[in-house]
Design an enzyme around this catalytic site. Structure first.
Site, PDB file in Angstrom:
ATOM      1  N   LYS A 150      -0.729   5.219   8.424  1.00 14.24           N
ATOM      2  CA  LYS A 150       0.217   5.396   6.902  1.00 14.24           C
ATOM      3  C   LYS A 150      -0.614   5.856   6.413  1.00 14.24           C
ATOM      4  O   LYS A 150      -0.457   7.005   5.381  1.00 14.24           O
ATOM      5  CB  LYS A 150       1.133   3.854   7.165  1.00 14.24           C
ATOM      6  CG  LYS A 150       1.720   4.479   5.565  1.00 14.24           C
ATOM      7  CD  LYS A 150       1.424   3.314   4.673  1.00 14.24           C
ATOM      8  CE  LYS A 150       1.508   1.961   4.903  1.00 14.24           C
ATOM      9  NZ  LYS A 150       1.178   1.542   3.606  1.00 14.24           N
ATOM     10  N   SER A 194       0.793  -0.979  -0.056  1.00 14.68           N
ATOM     11  CA  SER A 194      -0.175  -0.125  -0.304  1.00 14.68           C
ATOM     12  C   SER A 194       0.714   1.286  -0.268  1.00 14.68           C
ATOM     13  O   SER A 194       1.711   1.987   0.849  1.00 14.68           O
ATOM     14  CB  SER A 194      -0.377   0.314   1.527  1.00 14.68           C
ATOM     15  OG  SER A 194      -2.180  -0.849   1.194  1.00 14.68           O
ATOM     16  N   LYS A 238      -6.058   2.491  -3.124  1.00 19.32           N
ATOM     17  CA  LYS A 238      -6.216   1.862  -1.843  1.00 19.32           C
ATOM     18  C   LYS A 238      -6.063   2.514  -0.686  1.00 19.32           C
ATOM     19  O   LYS A 238      -6.480   2.542   0.461  1.00 19.32           O
ATOM     20  CB  LYS A 238      -4.748   1.279  -2.065  1.00 19.32           C
ATOM     21  CG  LYS A 238      -3.955   0.117  -1.176  1.00 19.32           C
ATOM     22  CD  LYS A 238      -5.125  -0.783  -0.550  1.00 19.32           C
ATOM     23  CE  LYS A 238      -4.864  -1.062   1.268  1.00 19.32           C
ATOM     24  NZ  LYS A 238      -5.857  -2.056   1.810  1.00 19.32           N
TER      25      LYS A 238
HETATM   26  P1  NDP Z   1       4.446  -6.860   7.514  1.00 17.63           P
HETATM   27  O1  NDP Z   1       4.901  -6.150   8.766  1.00 17.63           O
HETATM   28  O2  NDP Z   1       3.600  -8.807   8.062  1.00 17.63           O
HETATM   29  O3  NDP Z   1       4.810  -7.230   6.945  1.00 17.63           O
HETATM   30  C1  NDP Z   1       6.057  -6.764   6.374  1.00 17.63           C
HETATM   31  C2  NDP Z   1       7.452  -7.227   5.195  1.00 17.63           C
HETATM   32  O4  NDP Z   1       7.969  -6.446   5.274  1.00 17.63           O
HETATM   33  C3  NDP Z   1       8.378  -7.980   6.015  1.00 17.63           C
HETATM   34  O5  NDP Z   1       8.049  -9.599   5.080  1.00 17.63           O
HETATM   35  C4  NDP Z   1       9.315  -7.303   6.582  1.00 17.63           C
HETATM   36  O6  NDP Z   1      10.128  -8.536   6.635  1.00 17.63           O
HETATM   37  C5  NDP Z   1       9.601  -6.789   5.397  1.00 17.63           C
HETATM   38  N1  NDP Z   1      10.482  -6.116   5.557  1.00 17.63           N
HETATM   39  C6  NDP Z   1      10.163  -4.461   6.531  1.00 17.63           C
HETATM   40  N2  NDP Z   1      11.013  -3.523   6.406  1.00 17.63           N
HETATM   41  C7  NDP Z   1      11.825  -4.180   5.469  1.00 17.63           C
HETATM   42  C8  NDP Z   1      13.440  -3.592   4.658  1.00 17.63           C
HETATM   43  N3  NDP Z   1      13.751  -2.317   5.042  1.00 17.63           N
HETATM   44  N4  NDP Z   1      13.774  -4.084   3.834  1.00 17.63           N
HETATM   45  C9  NDP Z   1      13.151  -5.419   3.430  1.00 17.63           C
HETATM   46  N5  NDP Z   1      12.139  -5.649   3.651  1.00 17.63           N
HETATM   47  C10 NDP Z   1      11.347  -4.715   4.523  1.00 17.63           C
HETATM   48  O7  NDP Z   1       3.418  -6.789   6.800  1.00 17.63           O
HETATM   49  P2  NDP Z   1       2.077  -7.270   6.307  1.00 17.63           P
HETATM   50  O8  NDP Z   1       2.164  -8.148   5.022  1.00 17.63           O
HETATM   51  O9  NDP Z   1       1.060  -6.393   6.308  1.00 17.63           O
HETATM   52  O10 NDP Z   1       1.426  -5.391   4.975  1.00 17.63           O
HETATM   53  C11 NDP Z   1       2.603  -5.774   3.491  1.00 17.63           C
HETATM   54  C12 NDP Z   1       1.671  -4.306   3.042  1.00 17.63           C
HETATM   55  O11 NDP Z   1       0.640  -4.810   2.652  1.00 17.63           O
HETATM   56  C13 NDP Z   1       1.392  -2.231   3.662  1.00 17.63           C
HETATM   57  O12 NDP Z   1       2.038  -1.961   2.404  1.00 17.63           O
HETATM   58  C14 NDP Z   1      -0.031  -3.035   3.964  1.00 17.63           C
HETATM   59  O13 NDP Z   1      -0.264  -1.866   4.405  1.00 17.63           O
HETATM   60  C15 NDP Z   1      -0.586  -3.614   2.820  1.00 17.63           C
HETATM   61  N6  NDP Z   1      -1.594  -4.242   3.128  1.00 17.63           N
HETATM   62  C16 NDP Z   1      -2.226  -4.944   4.467  1.00 17.63           C
HETATM   63  C17 NDP Z   1      -2.727  -5.442   5.034  1.00 17.63           C
HETATM   64  C18 NDP Z   1      -2.904  -6.672   6.258  1.00 17.63           C
HETATM   65  O14 NDP Z   1      -3.739  -7.332   6.097  1.00 17.63           O
HETATM   66  N7  NDP Z   1      -1.925  -6.765   6.480  1.00 17.63           N
HETATM   67  C19 NDP Z   1      -4.075  -6.028   3.857  1.00 17.63           C
HETATM   68  C20 NDP Z   1      -4.119  -5.211   3.015  1.00 17.63           C
HETATM   69  C21 NDP Z   1      -2.653  -4.627   2.350  1.00 17.63           C
HETATM   70  P3  NDP Z   1      10.982  -9.122   7.781  1.00 17.63           P
HETATM   71  O15 NDP Z   1      10.235 -10.483   7.369  1.00 17.63           O
HETATM   72  O16 NDP Z   1      12.599  -9.168   7.694  1.00 17.63           O
HETATM   73  O17 NDP Z   1      10.417  -8.460   9.164  1.00 17.63           O
END
Ligand code: NDP
Length: 297
Positions: free
Chosen positions: A242, A98, A173
């Protein structure tokens, strides 16, 4: 004879969080899928569980289609900068984060000289929707590029729609999630006032859900997360705040007027500051409970 775009044979998925894990798992049912995650152990576990292949960033750069699902456009930009020198002409980068419309346009412009197309393709429907392959996918970018990669998006999405040029998917979104936040907080306010008046919350919610004031928050969130105090970690409050911030910046960029969206963004930020970023977003109702001195149970 003009050459068409190369066929899509391999995909790579960056970011195995709550969303990326099930999305990459569904993608792997369609075509060979490389996975990369900052915490490498998650990629190894994903490969063992779902038949994907844990990969290095150098390997990811060779995929026909790269998908990312990271917290914000900033993290996507960091990985894009690292991969840029090795990306293959004719490939497509689909960002399911997002993200921010301004970043989408900048990232599309950064990739274009390398012959790499960019789509912003954020999703709605949560981890359960991703597992079931029923996400809504809102796509910004060229129609022709979307049609090339549509089967990949349909591996986890039930509704895949182009909503405009680059950045439009992220903009839609952000509006969607701000509406969700607005519905959540306003329903909490309404129920708190009803409780103070002596109304019974469960039947009050049931009748709202049979009436014109219902919403996704009223139908899916209150009985399952709030009344029973579960607030199960699903979609972080910090991520919702955010998204509402992005929606507000979009309004300001186009010199629009949106006091309700602005107020929602401000309240979600306040909830994030007082409750913490990592709690489930439904925990924001605790802020409304505190204002009113009641618990929504
Ligand atoms: P999570 O917090 O569960 O996962 C975040 C991911 O990003 C992890 O794989 C993490 O790696 C990685 N990450 C974080 N920082 C970095 C970095 N600096 N460099 C590389 N990788 C990084 O997030 P979600 O899956 O919940 O959300 C992901 C996106 O999807 C967001 O934009 C969110 O707004 C959107 N979204 C979420 C929904 C939900 O219900 N959860 C629904 C719809 C959209 P690591 O494992 O190492 O921490």
């Amino acid at each position: 004879m003009p050459q068409g775009p190369p066929p899509v044979r391999t995909a790579a998925f960056l970011g195995l969080g709550a969303m990326g894990t099930p999305m990459a798992a569904r993608l792997a049912r369609l075509l060979p899928t490389l996975v990369w995650n900052r915490t490498a152990g998650k990629a190894e576990r994903h490969a063992a569980e779902y038949g994907t292949q844990a990969a290095t960033l150098a390997q990811v750069a060779q995929a026909d289609v790269i998908l990312s699902c990271l917290p914000t456009s900033a993290e996507v930009g960091g990985l894009m900068a690292a991969l840029l020198p090795d990306l293959r002409p004719g490939s497509v980068w689909i960002d399911c984060t997002s993200g921010h419309p301004v970043s989408a346009r900048a990232q599309a412009a950064l990739l274009a000289p390398c012959g790499v197309a960019f789509l912003d393709a954020p999703v709605s429907g949560g981890p359960l929707g991703a597992q079931a392959g029923t996400l809504a996918v809102m796509v910004g970018g060229e129609e022709e590029v979307l049609e090339r990669v549509r089967p990949l998006l349909e591996s986890f999405g039930r509704v895949v729609l182009r909503v405009g040029p680059s950045g439009s998917g992220f903009a839609v979104k952000a509006v969607n999630n701000t509406l969700m936040g607005l519905h959540l907080l306003s329903l909490a306010e309404g129920l708190a006032s009803l409780k103070l008046q002596g109304a019974l919350l469960e039947p009050a919610l049931d009748i709202l859900n049979a009436s014109s004031g219902r919403s996704f928050s009223s139908e899916a969130k209150f009985s399952q997360q709030v009344f029973n105090r579960r607030f199960a970690a699903n979609f972080a409050l910090g991520l919702l705040a955010k998204d509402a911030g992005i929606a507000l910046e979009n309004v300001q960029d186009v010199k629009g007027s949106a006091p309700l969206l602005a107020h929602t963004a401000m309240l979600l930020r306040a909830a994030q500051h007082s409750l913490g970023s990592d709690l489930d977003h439904t925990a924001a109702v605790r802020m409304v409970e505190d204002w009113n001195g009641v618990e929504l149970t």
